[in-house]
Scaffold this motif. Structure first.
Motif, PDB file in Angstrom:
ATOM      1  N   ASN A  23      47.566  38.911  37.492  1.00  0.00           N
ATOM      2  CA  ASN A  23      47.834  39.806  38.616  1.00  0.00           C
ATOM      3  C   ASN A  23      48.715  39.049  39.601  1.00  0.00           C
ATOM      4  OD1 ASN A  23      47.839  41.503  40.805  1.00  0.00           O
ATOM      5  ND2 ASN A  23      45.655  41.292  41.270  1.00  0.00           N
TER       6      ASN A  23
ATOM      7  N   LYS B 240      50.020  40.149  42.244  1.00  0.00           N
ATOM      8  CA  LYS B 240      49.838  40.604  43.631  1.00  0.00           C
ATOM      9  C   LYS B 240      51.208  40.783  44.288  1.00  0.00           C
ATOM     10  CE  LYS B 240      45.293  38.520  43.557  1.00  0.00           C
ATOM     11  NZ  LYS B 240      44.166  37.922  44.261  1.00  0.00           N
TER      12      LYS B 240
ATOM     13  N   HIS C 127      40.913  46.924  43.025  1.00  0.00           N
ATOM     14  CA  HIS C 127      40.882  45.504  43.399  1.00  0.00           C
ATOM     15  C   HIS C 127      40.325  45.367  44.816  1.00  0.00           C
ATOM     16  CE1 HIS C 127      42.126  41.445  44.332  1.00  0.00           C
ATOM     17  NE2 HIS C 127      42.311  41.246  43.039  1.00  0.00           N
TER      18      HIS C 127
ATOM     19  N   GLU D 247      34.932  40.444  40.055  1.00  0.00           N
ATOM     20  CA  GLU D 247      35.676  39.533  40.906  1.00  0.00           C
ATOM     21  C   GLU D 247      34.925  39.338  42.229  1.00  0.00           C
ATOM     22  OE1 GLU D 247      40.167  39.350  39.718  1.00  0.00           O
ATOM     23  OE2 GLU D 247      39.822  40.582  41.492  1.00  0.00           O
TER      24      GLU D 247
ATOM     25  N   ILE E 293      38.000  34.714  45.312  1.00  0.00           N
ATOM     26  CA  ILE E 293      39.416  35.056  45.102  1.00  0.00           C
ATOM     27  C   ILE E 293      40.299  34.189  45.996  1.00  0.00           C
ATOM     28  CG2 ILE E 293      41.149  36.863  45.343  1.00  0.00           C
ATOM     29  CD1 ILE E 293      38.964  38.890  44.599  1.00  0.00           C
ATOM     30  N   GLY E 294      41.136  33.392  45.350  1.00  0.00           N
ATOM     31  CA  GLY E 294      42.098  32.578  46.082  1.00  0.00           C
ATOM     32  C   GLY E 294      41.487  31.446  46.880  1.00  0.00           C
TER      33      GLY E 294
ATOM     34  N   SER F 124      39.678  32.598  41.190  1.00  0.00           N
ATOM     35  CA  SER F 124      39.958  31.160  41.058  1.00  0.00           C
ATOM     36  C   SER F 124      39.838  30.651  39.625  1.00  0.00           C
ATOM     37  CB  SER F 124      39.059  30.344  42.001  1.00  0.00           C
ATOM     38  OG  SER F 124      39.383  30.640  43.352  1.00  0.00           O
TER      39      SER F 124
ATOM     40  N   LEU G   6      40.846  37.901  34.746  1.00  0.00           N
ATOM     41  CA  LEU G   6      41.869  38.496  35.611  1.00  0.00           C
ATOM     42  C   LEU G   6      42.306  37.361  36.539  1.00  0.00           C
ATOM     43  CD1 LEU G   6      43.492  40.952  36.469  1.00  0.00           C
ATOM     44  CD2 LEU G   6      41.556  41.696  37.869  1.00  0.00           C
TER      45      LEU G   6
ATOM     46  N   GLY H 104      44.831  35.482  39.232  1.00  0.00           N
ATOM     47  CA  GLY H 104      45.787  35.685  40.311  1.00  0.00           C
ATOM     48  C   GLY H 104      46.785  34.536  40.379  1.00  0.00           C
ATOM     49  N   GLY H 105      46.547  33.613  41.308  1.00  0.00           N
ATOM     50  CA  GLY H 105      47.513  32.550  41.581  1.00  0.00           C
ATOM     51  C   GLY H 105      47.991  31.781  40.358  1.00  0.00           C
TER      52      GLY H 105
HETATM   53  O1  G3H Z   1      43.253  39.724  40.506  1.00  0.00           O
HETATM   54  C1  G3H Z   1      43.041  38.517  40.547  1.00  0.00           C
HETATM   55  C2  G3H Z   1      42.042  37.965  41.406  1.00  0.00           C
HETATM   56  O2  G3H Z   1      42.045  38.518  42.680  1.00  0.00           O
HETATM   57  C3  G3H Z   1      41.910  36.469  41.372  1.00  0.00           C
HETATM   58  O3  G3H Z   1      42.871  35.816  42.147  1.00  0.00           O
HETATM   59  P1  G3H Z   1      42.912  34.212  42.107  1.00  0.00           P
HETATM   60  O4  G3H Z   1      42.960  33.819  40.668  1.00  0.00           O
HETATM   61  O5  G3H Z   1      44.175  33.849  42.851  1.00  0.00           O
HETATM   62  O6  G3H Z   1      41.662  33.743  42.773  1.00  0.00           O
END
Ligand code: G3H
Length: 253
Positions: free
Chosen positions: A15, A17, A101, A171, A176-177, A216, A235, A237-238
């Motif tokens: 993702n 974002k 999300h 999630e 997250i992040g 994460s 899933l 993200g970063g």
């Molecule tokens: O959609 C992905 C999630 O919000 C995870 O994001 P992250 O891997 O940056 O923590």
């Protein structure tokens, strides 16, 4: 990850974002080249911002990478400035879409009912939804994680998903992040509870719906997370923004 004959391939979905300009397509091309040269155990998807969707889908044509959207409007078309319909995502080359999300639930007050309506729209457009749920830090500290997540699942998964290809994602908002993750035992606990909802709602089909973990996921923790019982993918993200990190996670599946 333990796979049986009835277990679907895990899904590793990136993702992006609100990150990525045209030059970022090189990262997706690098992912596609690697997974096409050496097909992984997992299905691989990248969900770029809408501005890159069509170009990425063109770049991924014939490659083993699925392209997806990050949201859609519940209506098929209409006067909704700034929104994008599921049919438009499909028209641009998307095959799946992330829905519900936590960033959208928080920023746009998306309710479970709205998410369920978006799921209906996605199915009507032939897209595979990835429907997301997760508790906040306060909810976890109050011992409400399981109740919150299963409640969101019951409210966000319409009956029309029966027999359709879809995935769900757990999630935790606080993961997250942040670089923080639940313990494998905590992930398994919530995934087991989600499995119960899926079976209750969809019977045998619910037993095989992939339950992704997100929050994460990085190259250094992916193997442990993906080996956790009831984790059917990630899933990301970063770590999906650079080919090297995303490929390391894909290789861990
Ligand atoms: O959609 C992905 C999630 O919000 C995870 O994001 P992250 O891997 O940056 O923590």
């Amino acid at each position: 990850m333990t796979l049986s004959l009835t277990t679907p391939r895990p899904l590793i979905a990136g993702n992006w974002k609100m990150f990525g300009l045209e030059a970022s397509l090189d990262e997706a091309r690098a992912v596609a080249a690697a997974v096409s040269a050496r097909p992984p155990a997992a299905r691989v998807a990248i969900c770029p911002p809408a501005t890159l969707l069509h170009r990425m889908a063109q770049a991924m044509a014939g490659e083993a990478v699925i392209v997806g959207g990050q949201d859609c409007h519940p209506a098929e078309a209409g006067p909704h400035t700034g929104d994008i319909s599921a049919a438009m995502l499909a028209d641009a080359g998307a095959r799946l879409v992330i829905l519900g999300h936590s960033e959208r639930r928080a920023a746009y007050q998306e309710s479970d009912a709205l998410v369920a309506a978006k799921v209906e729209a996605a199915l009507a457009a032939g897209l595979e939804p990835i429907v997301c749920f997760g508790e906040t830090c306060d909810q976890r500290d109050a011992g409400q994680a399981e109740a919150v997540v299963t409640g969101m699942a019951r409210g966000s998964l319409p009956a029309s998903l029966a027999g359709q290809a879809f995935a769900v994602a757990y999630e935790p908002v606080w993961a997250i992040g942040t670089g923080r993750t639940p313990t494998p035992a905590d992930i398994e606990h919530v995934h087991q509870a989600l499995r119960g909802v899926l079976v209750e709602r969809f019977g045998d089909h619910g037993a095989s719906v992939p339950i992704l973990y997100g929050g994460s996921v990085k190259p250094d923790n992916a193997r442990q997370i993906l080996a956790t019982p009831e984790v059917g993918g990630a899933l990301v993200g970063g770590a999906s923004l650079t080919a090297a990190d995303f490929l390391a996670i894909i290789a861990a599946a």
